[in-house]
Design a protein around this motif. Structure first.
Motif, mmCIF file in Angstrom:
data_model
loop_
_atom_site.group_PDB
_atom_site.id
_atom_site.type_symbol
_atom_site.label_atom_id
_atom_site.label_comp_id
_atom_site.label_asym_id
_atom_site.label_seq_id
_atom_site.Cartn_x
_atom_site.Cartn_y
_atom_site.Cartn_z
ATOM 1 N N LEU A 136 0.824 -1.211 0.000
ATOM 2 C CA LEU A 136 0.000 0.000 0.000
ATOM 3 C C LEU A 136 0.860 1.264 0.000
ATOM 4 O O LEU A 136 0.334 2.371 -0.020
ATOM 5 N N ASP A 137 2.181 1.059 0.082
ATOM 6 C CA ASP A 137 3.121 2.167 0.132
ATOM 7 C C ASP A 137 2.870 3.061 1.349
ATOM 8 O O ASP A 137 2.924 4.285 1.260
ATOM 9 N N LEU A 138 2.583 2.438 2.476
ATOM 10 C CA LEU A 138 2.326 3.171 3.717
ATOM 11 C C LEU A 138 3.331 2.750 4.782
ATOM 12 O O LEU A 138 3.838 1.628 4.750
ATOM 13 N N PRO A 139 3.594 3.638 5.736
ATOM 14 C CA PRO A 139 4.443 3.233 6.862
ATOM 15 C C PRO A 139 3.674 2.266 7.762
ATOM 16 O O PRO A 139 2.447 2.178 7.661
ATOM 17 N N GLN A 140 4.403 1.550 8.621
ATOM 18 C CA GLN A 140 3.702 0.686 9.548
ATOM 19 C C GLN A 140 4.302 0.815 10.938
ATOM 20 O O GLN A 140 5.485 1.078 11.087
ATOM 21 N N VAL A 141 3.438 0.666 11.931
ATOM 22 C CA VAL A 141 3.921 0.583 13.310
ATOM 23 C C VAL A 141 3.346 -0.700 13.884
ATOM 24 O O VAL A 141 2.126 -0.842 14.017
ATOM 25 N N THR A 142 4.224 -1.637 14.185
ATOM 26 C CA THR A 142 3.777 -2.938 14.674
ATOM 27 C C THR A 142 3.855 -2.988 16.203
ATOM 28 O O THR A 142 4.463 -2.133 16.822
ATOM 29 N N PHE A 143 3.245 -4.012 16.782
ATOM 30 C CA PHE A 143 3.329 -4.276 18.229
ATOM 31 C C PHE A 143 2.838 -3.108 19.083
ATOM 32 O O PHE A 143 3.481 -2.742 20.067
ATOM 33 N N ALA A 144 1.700 -2.517 18.697
ATOM 34 C CA ALA A 144 1.176 -1.402 19.485
ATOM 35 C C ALA A 144 0.632 -1.896 20.826
ATOM 36 O O ALA A 144 -0.173 -2.827 20.875
ATOM 37 N N LYS A 145 1.093 -1.264 21.902
ATOM 38 C CA LYS A 145 0.546 -1.535 23.242
ATOM 39 C C LYS A 145 -0.489 -0.474 23.612
ATOM 40 O O LYS A 145 -1.375 -0.723 24.415
ATOM 41 N N THR A 146 -0.290 0.736 23.074
ATOM 42 C CA THR A 146 -1.281 1.801 23.242
ATOM 43 C C THR A 146 -1.333 2.577 21.929
ATOM 44 O O THR A 146 -0.353 2.609 21.184
#
Ligand SMILES: Cc1cc2nc3c(=O)[nH]c(=O)nc-3n(C[C@H](O)[C@H](O)[C@H](O)COP(=O)(O)OP(=O)(O)OC[C@H]3O[C@@H](n4cnc5c(N)ncnc54)[C@H](O)[C@@H]3O)c2cc1C
Ligand SMILES: Nc1ncnc2c1ncn2[C@@H]1O[C@H](COP(=O)(O)O)[C@@H](O)[C@H]1O
Lengths: 256, 317
Positions: A136-146
């Motif tokens: 999707l050509d988007l950034p990602q943030v994995t493992f979100a706790k909040t």
């Protein structure tokens, strides 16, 4: 804010799994919405509620029975669902799954956030969302706790091996959520009834303009063998001397 | 001869030990080259060389510390385009997973996760269904991307010196979107869970968070021991995530593993069944953990723990 949530329908993890040839048996077994994805649905609903506007769309790839997982998410409060079903997709690897879900998400609309689980309970590949983000050509943030979703950006406490990092990311973005990011709500009776009337689209590979080559699976189980089992050793009942026996064992192992 | 690349993760200038395990394994499969990106990379290249990497592509650019995955994928895709390795190995850690996942889409390469054994450049093994079935997977296309579970291989220093090739990728602005703005890490005390010869692990059977102090006390009585936990108690917030052993936590292979009040769910067992010896204490004689224990004790962990602490103290004199 419009949010897409990836939801997977998996064989009930409380029932011993069965194999169907090379793959985990998925059809004709009791299925559930992956418990890991309930956190994703809940996260999306909380963001939508906090912002007071937007839509939550559930996206799933799987056999026709995967409708049940979408219905479950709709009964929690999501607005609509998309299911991609195609015989060609049986046994897909994470790459093909991500390619198909990316095409479906593009076709389904414009989203500020795409949420998935960190890893599926049945396959635990743990990479599909990152692959999806790249398609999707988007950034990602994995493992979100909040998750704190703002206007045009999101702030996430991202779990790491020894603690967490605070990550800020421009939207649109892909997020993955850990267990414990929230407390998924139960579907109310009203929610279950309402879900029956919510829109659910069914698409095939052809609807997504993907070629056979795009969905060709490049890994295959060549062999399966039962894992070597450890044998059970001595089992004693504590009669007050167990601590001494454990200490003997530790001495024999030369660790004390 | 095949060329195998190892992506070596680096944190605060420290090389992820799993990257050395991968270099050792890769050496059995072909020529080994490594990529290391972030502060301290050039220095880390020397260590990678000692374990068998012949060429190390390195950049000390802080952009790789500050932003998640996208810069790394940009640099790797460029390097791969120029050098065409046959296989890329990553350790199944937080950052590497993200990078490998994105790279799979960028290159159109299939990716295999949770790898426990690599037989050749197109065959690798993993365990499914909580570790009960081993599948041997045939991989197609170039390059293959593998994410291996840490501790699958033993790192061996062979002596050697790597040629360091600086990575000079220009990272575009739109690859700088997910930024680390704060770091909160708990400095662990005592031996590391992954390396300790004795692991004392607690589960829900310990009844309350405070009872983990018995495990700490026993650990210091034994000496070379570390404390671990099940996901049930980590999710309940009793101990930090860093303690978690199992499918979604760490893999440990100590000389002795002691399980206190742990039922023995497959997702836990998969992270500890490589231990040399297993002792389990559980009050339920039907607990599945007993099926894999060398010594099983049916009893109350909270009663046995203080006695065991005394016993160990007196024997150590
Ligand atoms: C996708 C997925 C991934 C997972 N990953 C992991 C993972 O990485 N690691 C992990 O550990 N789990 C993991 N789990 C969870 C796993 O399935 C189990 O729920 C968990 O391991 C159970 O933890 P437990 O043994 O502490 O608790 P329980 O299963 O509740 O067991 C507690 C045990 O304590 C015993 N007990 C109670 N009181 C006493 C006493 N006084 N003395 C002695 N014994 C007592 C009981 O008999 C019982 O056997 C995962 C689950 C899923 C679905
Ligand atoms: N077939 C699928 N349909 C929808 N979402 C999926 C599918 N497979 C994986 N996902 C999502 O991706 C996450 C990680 O899955 P995996 O990489 O397969 O372990 C899951 O928690 C889901 O949110």
């Amino acid at each position: 804010m419009n949010i897409a949530v990836c939801v997977k329908h998996i064989p009930d993890p409380n029932v011993p799994p069965e194999m169907d040839g090379k793959y985990l048996k998925r059809e004709g077994v009791q299925g559930v919405l992956d418990p890991g994805d309930e956190f994703g649905v809940e996260a999306a609903l909380q963001i939508k509620e906090a912002q007071g506007s937007g839509e939550v769309t559930l996206v799933s790839m799987g056999p026709a029975s995967a409708q049940e997982a979408i219905r479950r998410g709709l009964s929690m409060g999501a607005d609509k669902g998309v299911l991609i079903t195609d015989d060609k997709l049986k046994g897909s690897d994470a790459l093909v799954t991500a390619r198909v879900l990316a095409a479906a998400i593009k076709k389904a609309g414009e989203f500020d956030l795409i949420i998935a689980g960190v890893e599926s309970t049945d396959g635990y590949t743990g990479t599909m969302p990152a692959t999806l983000a790249e398609f999707l050509d988007l950034p990602q943030v994995t493992f979100a706790k909040t998750i704190e979703a703002g206007d045009g950006s999101v702030k996430v406490n991202r779990q790491t091996a020894e603690g967490y990092h605070v990550v800020e990311c421009a939207l649109p973005a892909v997020l993955t959520v850990t267990a414990g990011v929230n407390e998924p709500r139960y579907a109310s009776f009203k929610g279950i009834m309402a879900a029956k009337k919510k829109p659910l689209e069914n698409w095939s590979v052809a609807d997504l303009d993907l070629s056979d080559d795009d969905v060709a699976i490049k890994q295959d189980v060549a062999e399966q063998t039962p894992a070597e089992e450890r044998k059970a050793g001595e089992v004693i009942t504590d009669d007050g001397t167990a601590a001494a026996k454990i200490a003997d064992f530790l001495q024999e192992a030369k660790v004390i | 001869m095949s060329t195998i690349w190892v992506y070596a993760e680096i944190h605060d200038g420290k090389l992820d030990p799993a990257s050395l395990e991968l270099v050792t394994k890769a050496k059995q499969l072909g020529d080994v080259e490594a990529v290391v990106l972030g502060s301290g990379a050039t220095e880390a290249a020397a260590t990678l060389g000692k374990y068998g990497a012949e060429i190390v592509y390195a950049s000390d650019d802080q952009v790789y510390d500050d932003f998640i995955a996208q810069p790394h994928v940009h640099a790797l895709a460029e390097l791969i385009g120029d050098n065409a390795p046959d296989m890329l190995l990553f350790a199944m850690n937080y950052d590497s997973r993200d990078i490998a996942g994105r790279l799979s889409a960028r290159l159109g390469s299939t990716l295999m996760s949770n790898v426990m054994e690599i037989e050749s450049v197109d065959r690798a093994k993993t365990a499914i269904i909580g570790g009960s079935i081993i599948v041997d997977v045939a991989l197609e296309g170039e390059p293959k991307i593998l994410l291996a579970r840490p501790k699958s291989f033993v790192a061996e220093e062979t002596g050697g010196e790597a040629t360091v090739v600086p990575v000079e990728a220009e990272i575009p602005e739109d690859a700088k979107k997910a930024k680390r703005v704060e770091r909160h890490e708990e400095a662990a005390t005592g031996p590391k869970l992954e390396d300790a010869p004795v692991v004392l692990s607690g589960g829900r059977g310990l009844q309350e968070p405070d009872n983990f102090k018995h495990l700490d006390e026993l650990a210091s009585a034994i000496g070379n021991a570390a404390v671990g936990a099940t996901r049930a108690v980590v999710d309940a917030g009793w101990v930090p995530y860093a303690y978690q052993i199992g499918q979604t936590g760490k893999t440990v292979k100590p000389s002795v593993y002691l399980a206190f009040g742990i039922s023995g769910a497959t997702q836990h067992i998969v992270g500890m069944k490589g231990s040399k010896r297993i002792i389990a204490i559980n009050k339920d004689e039907e607990a599945p953990i007993f099926q894999i224990s060398d010594l099983g004790v049916v009893g109350d962990a909270l009663k046995i723990l203080p006695q065991l602490i005394e016993e160990v103290k007196s024997r150590k004199g």
